[in-house]
Design an enzyme around this catalytic site. Structure first.
Site, mmCIF file in Angstrom:
data_model
loop_
_atom_site.group_PDB
_atom_site.id
_atom_site.type_symbol
_atom_site.label_atom_id
_atom_site.label_comp_id
_atom_site.label_asym_id
_atom_site.label_seq_id
_atom_site.Cartn_x
_atom_site.Cartn_y
_atom_site.Cartn_z
ATOM 1 C CB CYS A 167 30.775 43.176 44.059
ATOM 2 S SG CYS A 167 31.332 43.855 42.486
ATOM 3 N NE ARG B 6 34.553 43.948 45.514
ATOM 4 C CZ ARG B 6 34.230 44.478 46.694
ATOM 5 N NH1 ARG B 6 34.685 43.935 47.807
ATOM 6 N NH2 ARG B 6 33.457 45.545 46.773
#
Lengths: 299, 162
Positions: free
Chosen positions: A247, A252
């Site tokens: 990410c 994430r």
């Protein structure tokens, strides 16, 4: 494993149901010997405003990251940190946090680098606990420091570096950022500097599957059937595929790493924690702009 | 937890000798504390963020979202009609984002009442002067820098429009 797994029916269809606990399960088991509850948030002050009774705080930024180099703490640092939180090598650790467990999943992934065996996520995280009106306290937990062994960090099994990603090109990559970040269009307002990376776009051939596609409206993980639709049917991942997720800074994507590894049972998933802040600033690495995955350049 | 370098205060004060009084006081309050207490003071600021005034409560369109912060925080700057164009800053951020609320509260308390000129001259790295880098992390403090930049930009635009 000190505490038996949560037998909730919802988890039975996942590859590793013992990696999740429900809010009900946690409420019933709070205070049991061998269980340590850890809160890990994006917001460094959220824990102080109220937390699950007995929970300790682990901050991803000030505690899990090395204070100088862009890396994680080493085995000695991890041993000191966990010992000071009252976590033993055989403790059952349940992690929860804000933002649908972004940072909780990130902490769980870092615990995995050190091979902590029994580490689980609270399905639905802080938001679900709160929505159900369950107990919070601002009391500091009484922690008895314990010995945690010094374990060498494993940077191979679930972690990928830039060189690993270059060697991996041609195999499945999952970019879990938003479509705007993936395509490389500007996301900041005019007259503000673009922060974090010098180039926009994505790694060639990466499938864009924003991390939140794994999460239902109430913040819990979607069902196995729904997750299959997102990752197998949608992104074309096949059992046995080696996968790398990334990410912006790797937080994430640790959420997606958790979903692929523990919920869907992929056995060779790595998280590229350098992610776009490294790739988008690195010299002479291939980049694709636009919303299509693009092709891997011939070498 | 790393402790502050002994000369931290000297360096910072030299960098910011003409900081407006309100901002200097806030900075000194932070620097006088140990790292864990600095976090506690930020939490106190967070609790002190005033609610939006009546005339802004029902007008979310008048507020600007600070994109540099991962949590939703909205700010608006108003200039009074006086010759100095006295600044009034308002902000709103959810309870679940106490750090962001704390940053907003520092700026609301430190900038409101200054003249527009004074605010435009506030050093852009004021957030880095509070000694929070170790306790909060540089990345998070960037969000406060974004807030300050947007305050200044709003003032500049409002002056042009006036």
């Amino acid at each position: 494993m000190v505490l038996a797994a949560d037998p909730s029916e919802k988890f039975a269809g996942f590859a590793h149901p013992e990696r999740l606990v429900s809010t009900e399960w946690l409420a019933q088991h709070l205070g049991e010997p061998g269980l340590v509850v850890v809160e890990s948030d994006e917001d460094v002050l959220l824990y102080e405003t109220g937390h699950i009774p007995g929970a300790v705080k682990v901050d991803w930024h000030t505690e899990l990251n090395d204070p100088i180099a862009r890396d994680y703490i080493d085995g000695a640092g991890f041993s000191t940190l966990l010992g000071s939180k009252g976590i033993s090598r055989d403790s059952t650790v349940v992690i929860y946090g804000d933002k649908n467990n972004w940072w909780a999943a990130y902490a769980l992934w870092v615990f995995t680098l050190f091979g902590h065996e029994d580490v689980r996520l609270l399905d639905g995280g802080r938001a679900k606990w709160e929505a159900e009106g369950r107990e919070y306290t601002t009391d500091k937990p009484a922690i008895t420091a314990v010995d945690y062994p010094v374990v060498e960090r494993d940077d191979v099994t679930v972690r990928a570096f830039k060189e690993d990603v270059l060697a991996h090109l041609g195999s499945p990559l999952v970019d879990v950022r938003s479509p705007e970040e993936f395509s490389g269009e500007r996301t900041t307002a005019p007259a503000y500097p673009e922060e974090g990376a010098l180039r926009g776009g994505h790694i060639p051939s990466a499938q864009n599957v924003p991390w939140a596609k794994a999460v239902a409206e109430d913040g819990t993980f979607k069902t196995p059937v729904e997750l299959d639709a997102v990752y197998r049917a949608g992104a074309g991942l096949k059992q046995g595929d080696p996968v790398i997720a990334y990410c912006r800074i790797g937080e994430r994507s640790s959420h997606t790493w958790f979903v692929l590894t523990h919920l869907l049972g992929f056995e060779n998933v790595r998280n590229y924690d350098g992610s776009w802040t490294e790739w988008g600033s690195a010299v002479r690495v291939p980049i694709v702009r636009g919303s299509e995955p693009g092709v891997v350049p011939s070498r | 937890m790393q402790t502050a370098l002994p000369n931290e205060r000297v360096i910072i004060e030299a960098m910011t000798s003409d900081l407006p009084e309100s901002l200097a006081v806030i900075r000194d309050d932070f620097l006088a504390l140990d790292q864990p207490d600095r976090l506690q003071l930020l939490l106190e600021f967070s609790g002190e963020l005033p609610a939006l005034p009546e005339h802004l409560k029902d007008h979310p369109d008048l507020l600007e979202r600070v994109e540099e912060c991962q949590s939703p925080v909205f700010i608006v700057v108003e200039l009074e009609d006086d010759a100095a164009q006295t600044v009034r800053m308002h902000a709103t951020a959810p309870r679940e984002a106490p750090t962001t609320r704390g940053f907003a509260s520092i700026l609301v308390q430190g900038l409101s009442g200054l003249t527009a000129d004074q605010v435009l001259e506030v050093p852009s790295d004021y957030p880095q002067m509070l000694g929070l880098n170790d306790a909060v992390s540089l990345l998070r403090i960037r969000g406060m820098g974004g807030m300050l930049a947007r305050v200044k930009r709003q003032i500049a635009l409002k002056r042009v429009a006036a």
